[in-house]
Enzyme design. Structure first.
Site, PDB file in Angstrom:
ATOM      1  N   SER A  67     -80.185   5.345  22.769  1.00  0.00           N
ATOM      2  CA  SER A  67     -78.760   5.042  22.618  1.00  0.00           C
ATOM      3  C   SER A  67     -78.528   3.535  22.564  1.00  0.00           C
ATOM      4  O   SER A  67     -79.272   2.751  23.145  1.00  0.00           O
ATOM      5  CB  SER A  67     -77.969   5.610  23.799  1.00  0.00           C
ATOM      6  OG  SER A  67     -78.094   7.010  23.869  1.00  0.00           O
TER       7      SER A  67
HETATM    8  N1  SAH Z   1     -80.770   9.055  27.142  1.00  0.00           N
HETATM    9  C1  SAH Z   1     -81.577   8.760  25.981  1.00  0.00           C
HETATM   10  C2  SAH Z   1     -80.823   9.058  24.688  1.00  0.00           C
HETATM   11  C3  SAH Z   1     -81.625   9.974  23.868  1.00  0.00           C
HETATM   12  S1  SAH Z   1     -80.860  10.717  22.474  1.00  0.00           S
HETATM   13  C4  SAH Z   1     -82.138   7.357  26.019  1.00  0.00           C
HETATM   14  O1  SAH Z   1     -81.796   6.589  26.926  1.00  0.00           O
HETATM   15  O2  SAH Z   1     -82.943   7.002  25.168  1.00  0.00           O
HETATM   16  C5  SAH Z   1     -80.570  12.365  23.058  1.00  0.00           C
HETATM   17  C6  SAH Z   1     -81.764  13.147  23.531  1.00  0.00           C
HETATM   18  O3  SAH Z   1     -81.281  14.426  23.955  1.00  0.00           O
HETATM   19  C7  SAH Z   1     -82.830  13.419  22.468  1.00  0.00           C
HETATM   20  O4  SAH Z   1     -84.063  12.972  22.923  1.00  0.00           O
HETATM   21  C8  SAH Z   1     -82.796  14.954  22.322  1.00  0.00           C
HETATM   22  O5  SAH Z   1     -84.068  15.529  22.066  1.00  0.00           O
HETATM   23  C9  SAH Z   1     -82.276  15.375  23.694  1.00  0.00           C
HETATM   24  N2  SAH Z   1     -81.674  16.717  23.750  1.00  0.00           N
HETATM   25  C10 SAH Z   1     -80.896  17.339  22.829  1.00  0.00           C
HETATM   26  N3  SAH Z   1     -80.529  18.567  23.267  1.00  0.00           N
HETATM   27  C11 SAH Z   1     -81.100  18.735  24.494  1.00  0.00           C
HETATM   28  C12 SAH Z   1     -81.129  19.801  25.439  1.00  0.00           C
HETATM   29  N4  SAH Z   1     -80.489  20.963  25.248  1.00  0.00           N
HETATM   30  N5  SAH Z   1     -81.824  19.620  26.578  1.00  0.00           N
HETATM   31  C13 SAH Z   1     -82.489  18.457  26.823  1.00  0.00           C
HETATM   32  N6  SAH Z   1     -82.520  17.424  25.966  1.00  0.00           N
HETATM   33  C14 SAH Z   1     -81.833  17.552  24.800  1.00  0.00           C
END
Ligand code: SAH
Length: 219
Positions: A67
């Site tokens: 993000s």
């Molecule tokens: N918090 C992260 C942002 C990652 S983007 C950071 O600091 O980098 C969002 C993430 O959510 C992705 O890696 C995606 O695979 C995950 N995601 C999507 N749906 C999900 C679910 N149902 N359970 C767990 N993770 C999920």
């Protein structure tokens, strides 16, 4: 991953980033201090060290993104964690957001559905020694972690199609959830507070754009 070297250049870049976040309206000093303290370039390949300190999202493995710093700061500010907070994060991704929360003293339980991202962090989370309280789980965030409930805070870092009911169940009375919930093309950032009687109230903030929250796990 970079060789973990954090020098004056990196600290200078972080300082500039924090100044930009202030200009964009982030006011919580505890959040800004955590962003100043955590080397964001540790979550990037060494070729992209400078990009790590630009205020933008960036691709990571499995078609996901780390993000934008502004988004991390915004969600963290709304979450109002304290040193004793037990936090559930949905969407570990790069691990940067959970590290910011750990730096602020929270005990973080974070779930990722992409096996490749989970494995990466499980094996080489750069802050394993510094934040031993951070726990990684491979699973479906819609299910939460009933074994470790109740939580004081829940943060969802993917675009949620609806408020996952099981996550509300896993919140302590008085607990808060920060969730970007789908509203057509983009997501509305909401803060949901669970009342003593189990009902919830919603506060509504700005629009953002996240990768989708998907159900099930991906190998
Ligand atoms: N918090 C992260 C942002 C990652 S983007 C950071 O600091 O980098 C969002 C993430 O959510 C992705 O890696 C995606 O695979 C995950 N995601 C999507 N749906 C999900 C679910 N149902 N359970 C767990 N993770 C999920």
């Amino acid at each position: 991953m970079s060789a973990y070297n954090d020098g004056p250049l990196h600290k200078g870049l972080r300082n500039q980033l924090v100044n930009q976040l202030r200009e964009k309206g982030i006011t919580d000093e505890k959040v800004l201090q955590a962003i100043l303290a955590v080397p964001r370039h540790y979550f990037f390949d060494s070729a992209f060290e400078r990009i790590a300190y630009e205020d933008r999202a960036f691709p990571i493995a499995a078609g996901q993104t780390i993000s934008q710093p502004y988004t991390v700061a915004y969600q963290t500010q709304l979450l109002q964690v304290t040193k004793s907070s037990k936090v559930l994060e949905i969407g570990t991704g790069s691990g940067y957001q959970c590290t910011i929360l750990a730096e602020m003293g929270a005990r973080v339980f974070t779930i990722e559905r992409q096996k490749i991202l989970f494995d990466q962090l499980q094996q080489s989370f750069p802050f394993k020694k510094q934040y031993p309280g951070t726990k990684f789980f491979y699973g479906d965030g819609f299910e939460g972690l009933p074994t470790f409930a109740p939580f004081d805070r829940v943060i969802i870092t993917a675009a949620a199609p609806f408020t996952p009911p099981k996550l509300i169940d896993q919140m302590r009375p008085g607990a808060m959830m920060v969730i970007p919930r789908d509203e057509g093309e983009s997501q509305r950032m909401l803060r949901i507070t669970k009342q003593a009687d189990g009902s919830v109230t919603e506060e509504s903030f700005d629009l953002f754009s996240f990768v989708p929250m998907l159900s099930g796990k991906n190998r």
